[in-house]
Design an enzyme around this catalytic site. Structure first.
Site, PDB file in Angstrom:
ATOM      1  N   ASP A  64       0.866  -1.176   0.000  1.00 21.37           N
ATOM      2  CA  ASP A  64       0.000   0.000   0.000  1.00 21.37           C
ATOM      3  C   ASP A  64       0.907   1.231   0.000  1.00 21.37           C
ATOM      4  OD1 ASP A  64      -1.677   2.136   0.662  1.00 21.37           O
ATOM      5  OD2 ASP A  64      -2.774   1.023   2.194  1.00 21.37           O
ATOM      6  N   VAL A  65       0.768   2.081  -1.003  1.00 16.87           N
ATOM      7  CA  VAL A  65       1.665   3.240  -1.115  1.00 16.87           C
ATOM      8  C   VAL A  65       1.497   4.223   0.030  1.00 16.87           C
ATOM      9  CG1 VAL A  65       1.939   3.124  -3.619  1.00 16.87           C
ATOM     10  CG2 VAL A  65       0.043   4.462  -2.647  1.00 16.87           C
ATOM     11  N   ASN A  91       2.082   6.252 -10.177  1.00 17.67           N
ATOM     12  CA  ASN A  91       0.866   6.042 -10.957  1.00 17.67           C
ATOM     13  C   ASN A  91      -0.315   5.586 -10.113  1.00 17.67           C
ATOM     14  OD1 ASN A  91      -0.723   5.227 -13.502  1.00 17.67           O
ATOM     15  ND2 ASN A  91      -0.478   3.265 -12.453  1.00 17.67           N
ATOM     16  N   TYR A 155     -11.130  13.410  -6.227  1.00 15.73           N
ATOM     17  CA  TYR A 155     -10.171  13.128  -7.298  1.00 15.73           C
ATOM     18  C   TYR A 155      -9.532  14.418  -7.799  1.00 15.73           C
ATOM     19  CZ  TYR A 155      -8.219  11.113 -11.556  1.00 15.73           C
ATOM     20  OH  TYR A 155      -7.353  10.714 -12.554  1.00 15.73           O
ATOM     21  N   LYS A 159      -5.550  15.425  -7.562  1.00 14.60           N
ATOM     22  CA  LYS A 159      -4.731  15.624  -8.757  1.00 14.60           C
ATOM     23  C   LYS A 159      -4.182  17.054  -8.826  1.00 14.60           C
ATOM     24  CE  LYS A 159      -4.749  11.500 -10.387  1.00 14.60           C
ATOM     25  NZ  LYS A 159      -3.510  10.699 -10.431  1.00 14.60           N
ATOM     26  N   THR A 190      -9.233   2.442 -19.102  1.00 15.02           N
ATOM     27  CA  THR A 190      -8.940   1.564 -17.968  1.00 15.02           C
ATOM     28  C   THR A 190     -10.255   1.149 -17.325  1.00 15.02           C
ATOM     29  OG1 THR A 190      -8.820   3.375 -16.373  1.00 15.02           O
ATOM     30  CG2 THR A 190      -6.779   2.796 -17.555  1.00 15.02           C
TER      31      THR A 190
END
Length: 301
Positions: A64-65, A91, A155, A159, A190
């Site tokens: 998990d980042v 990413n 989101y 970003k 995706t």
């Protein structure tokens, strides 16, 4: 077989969010150009399947980042097994949509944590390698970094945050020979985007965008652009290329979006109820499941 000799030949590349979609496609393209690839993601079995498609040396880590301790351990293992890292692609990302006031606070926060905090954590643990290799860090951002949209508040905030983070990091490490790039992407084919189209509000919002802005691009095409950006150590890469023009008018975008939303959202609401989506795509569902990461590497081929 690996690609012909080039700037990535023999280099070690880290790709987060590599279990599917753009991350997996980038990992394959980096390997085709001669790089050894470290695939980081949440799902061990899916990462292993991606690794089987890599035409060269590749290893995978379930991590998990947002877990700083686990990421430090993974960074050390990547260094020991694949050598010093020359390229890092941040990413990993998740998204959720719907009205902000009805959004689940935990899921809203999770989008910020994975997309922004996770990117910063990725940079933190791999910067020692990038200093040694005078390497390149590529931050995957979005058109949402430039112009925010309704129903996607977490989101868009994340970003916009990663764009600012990358600009700040670039200025901080430039004198050390590290280059930092930002990838501004629009719609990429995706499972996250396909899942978004299953939700009426998000589907209708995309349908009301100008025709060029609603086009979906093949993941392999976008991955190729990202890898070429890494080869060139680009400060910015835009897919599609016309997104570069939005930088010139970004100051005018919020009032335009507000005006259009004020007109269109009531029309949409009369046709369909607005509802929250939860985390989008198979990757979002895997993250929501919250399986405990196991950072030990897979060493078999």
């Amino acid at each position: 077989m690996t690609g012909s000799a080039g700037p990535l030949q023999g280099r070690t590349v880290v790709v987060t969010g590599a279990a599917r979609g753009l991350g997996a496609a980038m990992a394959r393209e980096f390997a085709r150009r001669g790089a050894a690839v470290a695939l980081l993601g949440r799902e061990e079995s899916t990462l292993a399947e991606v690794r089987k498609t890599i035409p060269g040396e590749a290893r995978c880590w379930e991590v998990d980042v947002t877990d700083d301790d686990a990421m430090r351990r993974v960074a050390a293992q990547v260094r020991d097994l694949l050598g010093p890292v020359s390229v890092v692609v941040a990413n990993a990302g998740v998204a959720e949509g719907g009205p902000f006031v009805e959004s689940d606070p935990g899921l809203w926060r999770r989008v910020i944590e994975v997309n922004l905090v996770g990117s910063a954590g990725t940079a933190r643990v791999f910067l020692p390698d990038l200093r040694a290799s005078r390497g390149y860090y590529l931050q995957i951002a979005s058109l949402a970094s430039i112009g925010a949209a309704p129903m996607m508040s977490a989101y868009c905030a994340s970003k916009a945050g990663v764009e600012s983070f990358a600009h700040s990091l670039r200025a901080e490490v430039a004198h050390e020979g590290i280059d930092v790039g930002i990838a501004y992407l629009n719609w990429t084919d995706t499972d996250m985007i396909r899942d978004a189209d299953e939700h009426p509000v998000l589907r209708e919002l995309r349908a009301h965008m100008p025709r060029p802005a609603r086009k979906v691009y093949p993941v392999e095409t976008v991955a190729g652009c990202m890898v070429r950006a890494a080869e060139r150590r680009s400060a910015a890469v835009y897919v599609p290329v016309w997104l570069r023009a939005t930088q010139l008018v970004r100051g005018a975008m919020p009032p335009v979006v507000t005006l259009l939303s004020k007109r269109e959202l009531p029309r949409l609401q009369r046709r369909t109820a607005f509802a929250t989506t939860g985390l989008l795509g198979a990757g979002g569902r895997a993250d929501a499941a919250g399986s405990r990461p196991r950072p030990a590497p897979s060493t078999d081929r």
